[in-house]
Design a protein around this motif. Structure first.
Motif, PDB file in Angstrom:
ATOM      1  N   ASP A 274       0.751  -1.170   0.042  1.00  5.69           N
ATOM      2  CA  ASP A 274      -0.038   0.067  -0.012  1.00  5.69           C
ATOM      3  C   ASP A 274       0.983   1.126  -0.052  1.00  5.69           C
TER       4      ASP A 274
ATOM      5  N   TYR B 137       3.538   9.938   0.275  1.00 13.64           N
ATOM      6  CA  TYR B 137       4.571   9.098   0.899  1.00 13.64           C
ATOM      7  C   TYR B 137       5.786   9.612   0.434  1.00 13.64           C
TER       8      TYR B 137
ATOM      9  N   ASN C 258      -7.793   9.689   2.160  1.00 11.19           N
ATOM     10  CA  ASN C 258      -8.454  10.783   3.324  1.00 11.19           C
ATOM     11  C   ASN C 258      -9.683  11.565   2.958  1.00 11.19           C
TER      12      ASN C 258
ATOM     13  N   HIS D  80      -9.360   6.333   5.337  1.00 13.19           N
ATOM     14  CA  HIS D  80      -8.983   7.365   6.294  1.00 13.19           C
ATOM     15  C   HIS D  80      -8.273   6.743   7.357  1.00 13.19           C
ATOM     16  N   TYR D  81      -7.426   7.479   8.222  1.00 17.13           N
ATOM     17  CA  TYR D  81      -6.750   7.089   9.335  1.00 17.13           C
ATOM     18  C   TYR D  81      -7.366   7.293  10.828  1.00 17.13           C
TER      19      TYR D  81
ATOM     20  N   ASN E 264      -5.076   0.040   8.545  1.00 13.54           N
ATOM     21  CA  ASN E 264      -3.964   0.622   8.575  1.00 13.54           C
ATOM     22  C   ASN E 264      -3.724   1.008   9.891  1.00 13.54           C
TER      23      ASN E 264
ATOM     24  N   PHE F  63      -0.627  -0.802  14.636  1.00 12.75           N
ATOM     25  CA  PHE F  63      -0.016  -0.739  16.053  1.00 12.75           C
ATOM     26  C   PHE F  63      -0.115   0.859  16.351  1.00 12.75           C
TER      27      PHE F  63
ATOM     28  N   GLN G 158       0.477   3.213  14.588  1.00 12.79           N
ATOM     29  CA  GLN G 158       1.775   3.903  14.226  1.00 12.79           C
ATOM     30  C   GLN G 158       3.106   3.739  15.248  1.00 12.79           C
TER      31      GLN G 158
ATOM     32  N   ALA H 222       3.798  -7.733  18.362  1.00 18.69           N
ATOM     33  CA  ALA H 222       3.390  -7.646  17.098  1.00 18.69           C
ATOM     34  C   ALA H 222       2.384  -8.703  16.433  1.00 18.69           C
TER      35      ALA H 222
ATOM     36  N   ILE I 111      -1.917  -4.147   6.960  1.00 20.91           N
ATOM     37  CA  ILE I 111      -0.881  -3.435   6.137  1.00 20.91           C
ATOM     38  C   ILE I 111       0.139  -2.739   7.069  1.00 20.91           C
ATOM     39  N   PRO I 112       0.578  -3.517   8.116  1.00 20.46           N
ATOM     40  CA  PRO I 112       1.691  -2.862   9.017  1.00 20.46           C
ATOM     41  C   PRO I 112       2.704  -2.278   8.260  1.00 20.46           C
ATOM     42  N   GLY I 113       3.093  -1.082   8.811  1.00 22.32           N
ATOM     43  CA  GLY I 113       4.416  -0.379   7.904  1.00 22.32           C
ATOM     44  C   GLY I 113       5.677  -0.510   8.591  1.00 22.32           C
TER      45      GLY I 113
ATOM     46  N   ARG J  67      10.242  -1.037   7.018  1.00 23.90           N
ATOM     47  CA  ARG J  67      11.038  -1.535   6.102  1.00 23.90           C
ATOM     48  C   ARG J  67      12.144  -2.539   6.608  1.00 23.90           C
ATOM     49  N   ASN J  68      11.956  -2.892   7.930  1.00 23.57           N
ATOM     50  CA  ASN J  68      12.613  -3.896   8.381  1.00 23.57           C
ATOM     51  C   ASN J  68      12.476  -5.132   8.079  1.00 23.57           C
TER      52      ASN J  68
HETATM   53  N1  LIG Z   1      -4.987   7.500   5.513  1.00 20.86           N
HETATM   54  C1  LIG Z   1      -4.289   6.666   4.938  1.00 20.86           C
HETATM   55  O1  LIG Z   1      -4.799   6.134   4.107  1.00 20.86           O
HETATM   56  C2  LIG Z   1      -3.393   5.883   5.880  1.00 20.86           C
HETATM   57  C3  LIG Z   1      -3.016   6.602   7.057  1.00 20.86           C
HETATM   58  C4  LIG Z   1      -1.981   6.086   7.625  1.00 20.86           C
HETATM   59  C5  LIG Z   1      -1.395   4.904   7.577  1.00 20.86           C
HETATM   60  N2  LIG Z   1      -1.766   4.341   6.104  1.00 20.86           N
HETATM   61  C6  LIG Z   1      -0.999   2.958   5.596  1.00 20.86           C
HETATM   62  O2  LIG Z   1      -1.204   2.070   6.634  1.00 20.86           O
HETATM   63  C7  LIG Z   1       0.336   1.935   7.012  1.00 20.86           C
HETATM   64  C8  LIG Z   1       0.342   1.203   8.266  1.00 20.86           C
HETATM   65  O3  LIG Z   1       0.201   2.350   9.359  1.00 20.86           O
HETATM   66  P1  LIG Z   1       1.406   3.239   9.941  1.00 20.86           P
HETATM   67  O4  LIG Z   1       2.881   2.739   9.130  1.00 20.86           O
HETATM   68  O5  LIG Z   1       0.922   4.415  10.056  1.00 20.86           O
HETATM   69  O6  LIG Z   1       1.610   2.669  11.355  1.00 20.86           O
HETATM   70  P2  LIG Z   1       1.576   0.954  11.845  1.00 20.86           P
HETATM   71  O7  LIG Z   1       1.808   0.000  10.893  1.00 20.86           O
HETATM   72  O8  LIG Z   1       0.664   0.898  13.140  1.00 20.86           O
HETATM   73  O9  LIG Z   1       3.245   1.097  12.808  1.00 20.86           O
HETATM   74  C9  LIG Z   1       4.383   1.519  12.316  1.00 20.86           C
HETATM   75  C10 LIG Z   1       5.432   1.240  13.111  1.00 20.86           C
HETATM   76  O10 LIG Z   1       5.232  -0.099  13.828  1.00 20.86           O
HETATM   77  C11 LIG Z   1       6.773  -0.497  13.728  1.00 20.86           C
HETATM   78  N3  LIG Z   1       6.775  -2.141  13.344  1.00 20.86           N
HETATM   79  C12 LIG Z   1       6.227  -2.567  12.246  1.00 20.86           C
HETATM   80  N4  LIG Z   1       6.300  -3.730  12.518  1.00 20.86           N
HETATM   81  C13 LIG Z   1       6.851  -4.250  13.743  1.00 20.86           C
HETATM   82  C14 LIG Z   1       7.297  -5.209  14.271  1.00 20.86           C
HETATM   83  N5  LIG Z   1       7.005  -6.534  13.977  1.00 20.86           N
HETATM   84  N6  LIG Z   1       7.944  -5.282  15.486  1.00 20.86           N
HETATM   85  C15 LIG Z   1       8.346  -4.053  16.123  1.00 20.86           C
HETATM   86  N7  LIG Z   1       7.748  -2.780  15.490  1.00 20.86           N
HETATM   87  C16 LIG Z   1       7.225  -3.058  14.149  1.00 20.86           C
HETATM   88  C17 LIG Z   1       7.446   0.196  12.488  1.00 20.86           C
HETATM   89  O11 LIG Z   1       8.855   0.224  12.781  1.00 20.86           O
HETATM   90  P3  LIG Z   1      10.142  -0.346  11.983  1.00 20.86           P
HETATM   91  O12 LIG Z   1       9.994   0.668  10.720  1.00 20.86           O
HETATM   92  O13 LIG Z   1      11.168  -0.010  12.756  1.00 20.86           O
HETATM   93  O14 LIG Z   1       9.808  -1.739  11.677  1.00 20.86           O
HETATM   94  C18 LIG Z   1       6.719   1.565  12.590  1.00 20.86           C
HETATM   95  O15 LIG Z   1       7.325   2.499  13.640  1.00 20.86           O
HETATM   96  C19 LIG Z   1       0.989   2.831   6.467  1.00 20.86           C
HETATM   97  O16 LIG Z   1       2.592   2.606   5.854  1.00 20.86           O
HETATM   98  C20 LIG Z   1       0.252   3.276   5.150  1.00 20.86           C
HETATM   99  O17 LIG Z   1       0.534   2.593   3.866  1.00 20.86           O
HETATM  100  C21 LIG Z   1      -2.771   4.865   5.437  1.00 20.86           C
END
Ligand SMILES: NC(=O)c1ccc[n+]([C@@H]2O[C@H](COP(=O)([O-])OP(=O)(O)OC[C@H]3O[C@@H](n4cnc5c(N)ncnc54)[C@H](OP(=O)(O)O)[C@@H]3O)[C@@H](O)[C@H]2O)c1
Length: 282
Positions: free
Chosen positions: A60, A65, A122, A149-150, A199, A202, A204, A229, A246-248, A250-251
């Motif tokens: 995603d 971005y 959004n 939306h988020y 989305n 976690f 964020q 996680a 879709i957790p975010g 690049r690790n």
């Molecule tokens: N309005 C929208 O459409 C919208 C809004 C927000 C998000 N999104 C989408 O949703 C995706 C996910 O949301 P998000 O990135 O905001 O937040 P998230 O997935 O809740 O959290 C990302 C954080 O979690 C950490 N993480 C991920 N996997 C992990 C694991 N297994 N162990 C420990 N830490 C872990 C990442 O750190 P590391 O980098 O160190 O792994 C990063 O700091 C976004 O990337 C985006 O594609 C869409």
């Protein structure tokens, strides 16, 4: 054993077509906005390679971005995995022509002839873009259309838009820390045949910070979770109307950790309650 793991990935079906996709994917906000940074690009390449090797497919992105769309397109081409991916991105601008220009730009950056999923980011100028997306879907330029939306403040508007039934995917925030979608929106999506992408699983990263240094309870390991996680993702996958989360990251280690949440059964209602009670008692 990547091959064995790939075959075990939980699949969920897209209600409008019955096509299945793996239930855990990859969000590229922040993580894939690496520009020309060589070390970070190498890490992102390994994360994408891990996604595909372990049986994941959904990525995603968004023009919001930074360089993430270009980086995804370049790395997918270098790895030769383009045909394996289910590529979702978004339109995030106002005006019909500006939206068309931006979507065409995204396709060039992602190096695809046809997008699997285009979402209105959004809800920006949503009526205008949905009209274009319906035309593009009819013309075969995109396979599915959606809205995102988020924040729970937008859930009522998302509900209003999916109620008539023409929205293939809704992407929303849903987690133990932000469970509001289960009040109404998840049920309405299921009722209208709208697939749900989750989305911010976690919140964020805030949920993982909250449990840092705390031992995972033994019952969580018995339920097939080797990390916090995985426990948080499994709780999300326990909601049957969730199609993909879709957790975010690049690790690559985090990528593999997240994909392991899609191995084994999703928790039933009793286990979900236990997970929620444990999280909320902290
Ligand atoms: N309005 C929208 O459409 C919208 C809004 C927000 C998000 N999104 C989408 O949703 C995706 C996910 O949301 P998000 O990135 O905001 O937040 P998230 O997935 O809740 O959290 C990302 C954080 O979690 C950490 N993480 C991920 N996997 C992990 C694991 N297994 N162990 C420990 N830490 C872990 C990442 O750190 P590391 O980098 O160190 O792994 C990063 O700091 C976004 O990337 C985006 O594609 C869409």
């Amino acid at each position: 054993m990547p091959a064995a793991r790939a075959a075990e990935q939980l699949q969920r079906s897209i209600p409008k077509t019955g096509e299945t996709i793996p239930a855990v994917g990859l969000g590229t906000w922040q993580g894939f906005d690496v520009g020309e940074n060589a070390a970070e690009t190498a890490e992102a390449r390994d994360a994408l390679k891990t996604l595909v090797e372990l049986g994941g497919r959904v990525i995603d992105s968004s023009p919001m971005y930074g360089s993430a769309e270009s980086v995804c397109g370049r790395l997918a081409a270098e790895l030769g995995v383009q045909s394996k991916l289910f590529v979702a991105t978004k339109v995030w601008t106002s005006g019909k022509q500006a939206g068309i220009r931006q979507m065409e730009d995204s396709m060039r950056k992602l190096r695809v002839e046809r997008l699997d999923l285009m979402q209105v980011h959004n809800l920006v100028d949503v009526t205008t873009h949905l009209a274009t997306l319906r035309d593009w879907k009819a013309a075969g330029r995109i396979r599915y259309l959606g809205i995102t939306h988020y924040h729970s403040g937008a859930h009522a508007e998302l509900e209003r838009l999916i109620k008539p039934g023409g929205i293939d995917f809704v992407q929303i925030n849903y987690s133990l820390a932000e469970p509001e979608a289960e009040r109404r929106l998840l049920g309405v999506a299921a009722d209208r045949g709208t697939a749900v992408i989750v989305n911010r699983p976690f919140a964020q990263g805030a949920m993982l910070d909250r449990v840092k240094g705390r031992a995972l309870p033994e019952w969580a390991r018995e339920a097939g979770c080797a990390s916090w996680a995985q426990l948080f993702l499994k709780w999300i996958l326990g909601a049957p109307s969730v199609t993909c989360v879709i957790p975010g990251t690049r690790n690559p280690r985090h990528m593999a950790d997240n994909l392991a949440a899609a191995v084994g059964p999703a928790p039933d209602a009793a286990l979900r309650r236990r997970i929620a009670d444990h999280f909320n008692s902290r």
